[in-house]
Motif scaffolding. Structure first.
Motif, PDB file in Angstrom:
ATOM      1  N   GLU A  60       0.835  -1.197   0.000  1.00 56.01           N
ATOM      2  CA  GLU A  60       0.000   0.000   0.000  1.00 56.01           C
ATOM      3  C   GLU A  60       0.875   1.255   0.000  1.00 56.01           C
ATOM      4  OE1 GLU A  60      -3.262   0.559  -0.313  1.00 56.01           O
ATOM      5  OE2 GLU A  60      -3.497  -1.577  -0.721  1.00 56.01           O
ATOM      6  N   SER A  61       1.955   1.241   0.792  1.00 57.38           N
ATOM      7  CA  SER A  61       2.873   2.383   0.824  1.00 57.38           C
ATOM      8  C   SER A  61       3.522   2.587  -0.539  1.00 57.38           C
ATOM      9  CB  SER A  61       3.956   2.159   1.885  1.00 57.38           C
ATOM     10  OG  SER A  61       3.386   2.116   3.174  1.00 57.38           O
ATOM     11  N   LYS A  63       2.272   1.734  -3.439  1.00 58.37           N
ATOM     12  CA  LYS A  63       1.253   2.235  -4.362  1.00 58.37           C
ATOM     13  C   LYS A  63       1.045   3.742  -4.177  1.00 58.37           C
ATOM     14  CE  LYS A  63      -2.357  -0.354  -4.654  1.00 58.37           C
ATOM     15  NZ  LYS A  63      -3.670  -0.968  -4.318  1.00 58.37           N
ATOM     16  N   ARG A  64       0.962   4.194  -2.894  1.00 55.59           N
ATOM     17  CA  ARG A  64       0.789   5.618  -2.622  1.00 55.59           C
ATOM     18  C   ARG A  64       2.009   6.403  -3.096  1.00 55.59           C
ATOM     19  NH1 ARG A  64      -1.316   3.699   2.290  1.00 55.59           N
ATOM     20  NH2 ARG A  64       0.677   4.124   3.338  1.00 55.59           N
ATOM     21  N   PHE A  65       3.191   5.835  -2.902  1.00 57.93           N
ATOM     22  CA  PHE A  65       4.418   6.502  -3.321  1.00 57.93           C
ATOM     23  C   PHE A  65       4.419   6.733  -4.830  1.00 57.93           C
ATOM     24  CE2 PHE A  65       8.746   6.082  -5.035  1.00 57.93           C
ATOM     25  CZ  PHE A  65       9.373   7.135  -4.386  1.00 57.93           C
ATOM     26  N   GLN A  67       1.795   6.878  -6.851  1.00 59.37           N
ATOM     27  CA  GLN A  67       0.752   7.848  -7.196  1.00 59.37           C
ATOM     28  C   GLN A  67       1.202   9.271  -6.871  1.00 59.37           C
ATOM     29  OE1 GLN A  67      -2.508   6.301  -4.888  1.00 59.37           O
ATOM     30  NE2 GLN A  67      -3.200   4.925  -6.507  1.00 59.37           N
ATOM     31  N   ASP A  68       1.810   9.448  -5.695  1.00 59.15           N
ATOM     32  CA  ASP A  68       2.290  10.777  -5.302  1.00 59.15           C
ATOM     33  C   ASP A  68       3.396  11.258  -6.238  1.00 59.15           C
ATOM     34  OD1 ASP A  68       0.523  10.726  -3.225  1.00 59.15           O
ATOM     35  OD2 ASP A  68       2.005  10.252  -1.672  1.00 59.15           O
TER      36      ASP A  68
END
Length: 209
Positions: A60-61, A63-65, A67-68
């Motif tokens: 999850e981290s 994936k967020r990284f 996207q950001d």
């Protein structure tokens, strides 16, 4: 009887094995949730569930990284591209126009370079210790608004810098704050109404900007 008893005892281990075979990066939500006495089998099942929890958090981290990173890198690229396109469409572009566009592109490249370095640090779990400096917010806001003018004009919007006190200061990460402002203005342009307007302002509240 011994065969039946051993089969019952090994059922949780068989569940661990079956679950491990089904696990992939798109399926990390399943858990064994073994109920029973706190023996070796219970500890094995709980350890496996804890491992899945950590893996799920790590994915999850990641994936967020991603996207950001994609969102942060998009703004300076779009700014440079829009300014170049506006210059190309101008039949009577002057040397000053070319100089201004060159400055915008240079600033966008500088932001991309700083962002790439920041993303490397972030991916390594590191943080810059020297990013907090005194920033001239007045100049920074005017610079971001200037960079975004061609994008606003292309969208048929008016963009103005209003109510920004002269000499407004703050301490922080200059590139980070600039990226935040650029993202806010970019969203204001992108999701505005036809012939709309974007007004950028700043003020002080106590000791805060």
């Amino acid at each position: 009887g011994g065969y039946i008893i051993s089969g019952q005892m090994l059922k949780p281990i068989d569940r661990v094995s079956s679950l491990a075979a089904r696990i992939s990066h798109t399926n990390l939500k399943e858990r064994i949730n073994h109920e029973g006495p706190r023996d070796e089998v219970k500890r094995l099942a709980d350890t496996f569930d804890d491992m899945l929890e950590r893996l799920d958090g790590a994915f999850e981290s990641q994936k967020r990284f991603i996207q950001d990173a994609s969102h942060e890198l998009k703004t300076p690229i779009a700014t440079a591209q829009t300014n170049i396109e506006v210059l190309e469409m101008g039949e009577n572009a002057t040397v000053e126009d070319y100089k201004r566009t060159t400055e915008v592109v240079k600033r966008s490249l500088e932001r991309l370079n700083n962002l790439s370095q920041g993303l490397v640090l972030l991916s390594q779990g590191s943080h810059s210790q020297n990013g907090r400096v005194e920033i001239d917010l007045t100049s920074l806001i005017n610079e971001v608004v200037t960079d975004a003018q061609p994008a606003a004009a292309t969208a048929g919007l008016s963009l103005e810098c209003a109510e920004v006190p002269h000499g407004l200061k703050a301490k922080g990460d200059a590139m980070g704050i600039k990226q935040v402002l650029a993202n806010l203005i970019d969203n204001a342009i992108k999701y505005n109404r036809p012939q709309g307007a974007v007004r950028v302002s700043a003020r002080t509240e106590g000791s805060n900007a």
